[in-house]
Motif scaffolding. Structure first.
Motif, PDB file in Angstrom:
ATOM      1  N   GLU A 114     -26.527-109.121 -47.337  1.00  0.00           N
ATOM      2  CA  GLU A 114     -26.742-107.754 -46.875  1.00  0.00           C
ATOM      3  C   GLU A 114     -27.481-106.907 -47.895  1.00  0.00           C
ATOM      4  N   GLY A 115     -27.582-107.384 -49.107  1.00  0.00           N
ATOM      5  CA  GLY A 115     -28.273-106.580 -50.106  1.00  0.00           C
ATOM      6  C   GLY A 115     -27.909-106.981 -51.524  1.00  0.00           C
ATOM      7  N   LEU A 116     -28.318-106.115 -52.449  1.00  0.00           N
ATOM      8  CA  LEU A 116     -28.083-106.359 -53.865  1.00  0.00           C
ATOM      9  C   LEU A 116     -27.500-105.096 -54.491  1.00  0.00           C
ATOM     10  N   ALA A 117     -26.394-105.246 -55.158  1.00  0.00           N
ATOM     11  CA  ALA A 117     -25.798-104.136 -55.904  1.00  0.00           C
ATOM     12  C   ALA A 117     -26.234-104.297 -57.363  1.00  0.00           C
ATOM     13  N   LYS A 118     -27.171-103.467 -57.780  1.00  0.00           N
ATOM     14  CA  LYS A 118     -27.723-103.554 -59.140  1.00  0.00           C
ATOM     15  C   LYS A 118     -26.680-103.098 -60.161  1.00  0.00           C
ATOM     16  N   LYS A 119     -26.551-103.894 -61.209  1.00  0.00           N
ATOM     17  CA  LYS A 119     -25.673-103.567 -62.340  1.00  0.00           C
ATOM     18  C   LYS A 119     -24.331-103.013 -61.851  1.00  0.00           C
ATOM     19  N   SER A 120     -23.674-103.787 -61.006  1.00  0.00           N
ATOM     20  CA  SER A 120     -22.466-103.360 -60.304  1.00  0.00           C
ATOM     21  C   SER A 120     -21.188-103.448 -61.134  1.00  0.00           C
ATOM     22  N   LEU A 121     -21.032-104.530 -61.904  1.00  0.00           N
ATOM     23  CA  LEU A 121     -19.821-104.723 -62.698  1.00  0.00           C
ATOM     24  C   LEU A 121     -20.174-105.161 -64.114  1.00  0.00           C
ATOM     25  N   TYR A 122     -19.327-104.746 -65.037  1.00  0.00           N
ATOM     26  CA  TYR A 122     -19.492-105.110 -66.449  1.00  0.00           C
ATOM     27  C   TYR A 122     -18.691-106.390 -66.692  1.00  0.00           C
ATOM     28  N   ILE A 123     -19.404-107.488 -66.916  1.00  0.00           N
ATOM     29  CA  ILE A 123     -18.774-108.796 -67.110  1.00  0.00           C
ATOM     30  C   ILE A 123     -19.397-109.482 -68.317  1.00  0.00           C
ATOM     31  N   ASN A 124     -18.565-110.008 -69.183  1.00  0.00           N
ATOM     32  CA  ASN A 124     -19.025-110.764 -70.351  1.00  0.00           C
ATOM     33  C   ASN A 124     -20.052-110.004 -71.183  1.00  0.00           C
ATOM     34  N   GLY A 125     -19.823-108.709 -71.339  1.00  0.00           N
ATOM     35  CA  GLY A 125     -20.666-107.915 -72.222  1.00  0.00           C
ATOM     36  C   GLY A 125     -21.955-107.379 -71.619  1.00  0.00           C
ATOM     37  N   ALA A 126     -22.112-107.477 -70.310  1.00  0.00           N
ATOM     38  CA  ALA A 126     -23.349-106.992 -69.682  1.00  0.00           C
ATOM     39  C   ALA A 126     -23.061-106.472 -68.274  1.00  0.00           C
ATOM     40  N   TRP A 127     -23.893-105.525 -67.828  1.00  0.00           N
ATOM     41  CA  TRP A 127     -23.816-105.046 -66.451  1.00  0.00           C
ATOM     42  C   TRP A 127     -24.512-106.071 -65.571  1.00  0.00           C
ATOM     43  N   GLU A 128     -23.800-106.600 -64.586  1.00  0.00           N
ATOM     44  CA  GLU A 128     -24.310-107.682 -63.752  1.00  0.00           C
ATOM     45  C   GLU A 128     -24.636-107.205 -62.337  1.00  0.00           C
ATOM     46  N   ASP A 129     -25.714-107.769 -61.787  1.00  0.00           N
ATOM     47  CA  ASP A 129     -26.064-107.553 -60.385  1.00  0.00           C
ATOM     48  C   ASP A 129     -25.174-108.438 -59.512  1.00  0.00           C
ATOM     49  N   PHE A 130     -24.968-108.016 -58.268  1.00  0.00           N
ATOM     50  CA  PHE A 130     -24.212-108.819 -57.309  1.00  0.00           C
ATOM     51  C   PHE A 130     -24.931-108.821 -55.977  1.00  0.00           C
ATOM     52  N   ILE A 131     -25.022-110.014 -55.374  1.00  0.00           N
ATOM     53  CA  ILE A 131     -25.544-110.137 -54.016  1.00  0.00           C
ATOM     54  C   ILE A 131     -24.380-109.840 -53.071  1.00  0.00           C
ATOM     55  N   LEU A 132     -24.635-108.976 -52.090  1.00  0.00           N
ATOM     56  CA  LEU A 132     -23.608-108.584 -51.126  1.00  0.00           C
ATOM     57  C   LEU A 132     -23.721-109.449 -49.874  1.00  0.00           C
ATOM     58  N   PHE A 133     -22.586-109.961 -49.423  1.00  0.00           N
ATOM     59  CA  PHE A 133     -22.519-110.805 -48.227  1.00  0.00           C
ATOM     60  C   PHE A 133     -21.484-110.236 -47.269  1.00  0.00           C
ATOM     61  N   ALA A 134     -21.624-110.545 -45.991  1.00  0.00           N
ATOM     62  CA  ALA A 134     -20.618-110.141 -45.002  1.00  0.00           C
ATOM     63  C   ALA A 134     -20.595-111.148 -43.853  1.00  0.00           C
ATOM     64  N   LEU A 135     -19.439-111.199 -43.203  1.00  0.00           N
ATOM     65  CA  LEU A 135     -19.254-112.019 -42.007  1.00  0.00           C
ATOM     66  C   LEU A 135     -18.440-111.197 -41.014  1.00  0.00           C
ATOM     67  N   LEU A 136     -18.967-111.045 -39.796  1.00  0.00           N
ATOM     68  CA  LEU A 136     -18.270-110.318 -38.745  1.00  0.00           C
ATOM     69  C   LEU A 136     -17.473-111.289 -37.890  1.00  0.00           C
ATOM     70  N   LYS A 137     -16.372-110.799 -37.349  1.00  0.00           N
ATOM     71  CA  LYS A 137     -15.516-111.638 -36.514  1.00  0.00           C
ATOM     72  C   LYS A 137     -16.313-112.241 -35.365  1.00  0.00           C
ATOM     73  N   GLU A 138     -17.178-111.443 -34.730  1.00  0.00           N
ATOM     74  CA  GLU A 138     -17.928-111.965 -33.586  1.00  0.00           C
ATOM     75  C   GLU A 138     -19.021-112.958 -33.986  1.00  0.00           C
ATOM     76  N   GLU A 139     -19.318-113.055 -35.254  1.00  0.00           N
ATOM     77  CA  GLU A 139     -20.314-114.018 -35.738  1.00  0.00           C
ATOM     78  C   GLU A 139     -19.665-115.327 -36.225  1.00  0.00           C
TER      79      GLU A 139
END
Length: 180
Positions: free
Chosen positions: A151-176
């Motif tokens: 669904e998208g990209l969350a830029k510099k979303s969480l601070y992990i292992n000493g750096a701000w990390e990007d995260f790819i956003l995913f989703a699944l709907l019940k009807e899918e």
């Protein structure tokens, strides 16, 4: 019957949960924004953790399922549903981890598929979310196999292992979701 089955944790799982987490400590912690305290790796702390999971499940705050091998009931991972939001959203975020020794065998995709079925059918969620660091190719494959879409990209979303990390956003709907 399949290779694995899921079920909510029970207090009797504490020893296996401790063993799983000690064995995979570096592997699991690499992906965690908040690392467990050193005293987390005790039988007492694992029992307390399971009690908290059971309480959270009863109060509809989060859900945690152990992933067990069918052949010997060995705990090899878990799938959890956190950040539960009820009406009007009816959504939660899933996370998962697997004993490194079992990676690359399709087990985690099957576990996430089973968890999605439980979350949609039993707990009546409409939408499941997941966030994955772009470098975590195995985890991305798991979500794609189950039918999650990007669904998208969350830029510099969480601070992990000493750096701000990007995260790819995913989703699944019940009807899918393909209930089989």
């Amino acid at each position: 019957m399949g290779t694995i089955f899921l079920r909510p944790y029970q207090l009797s799982d504490a020893e296996q949960l401790l063993e799983l987490n000690v064995k995979n400590q570096l592997h699991f912690e690499y992906w965690m924004p908040v690392k467990p305290q050193a005293n987390a790796y005790t039988l007492t702390k694992q029992q307390e953790r399971i009690e908290q999971m059971m309480e959270n499940s009863l109060s509809d705050r989060s859900y945690a399922f152990g992933v067990f091998l069918t052949e010997n009931n060995q705990l090899i991972g878990d799938v959890s549903a956190v950040f539960v939001e009820r009406f009007p959203a009816e959504t939660c975020m899933i996370g998962y981890q697997l004993d490194r020794e079992h990676n690359g065998k399709g087990i985690m995709a099957e576990a996430v598929r089973q968890a999605a079925r439980i979350l949609f059918e039993t707990h009546q969620f409409h939408r499941l979310r997941a966030e994955v660091m772009p470098e975590n190719i195995g985890s991305i494959r798991v979500l794609e196999k189950v039918g999650f879409r990007r669904e998208g990209l969350a830029k510099k979303s969480l601070y992990i292992n000493g750096a701000w990390e990007d995260f790819i956003l995913f989703a699944l709907l019940k009807e899918e979701f393909l209930f089989d």
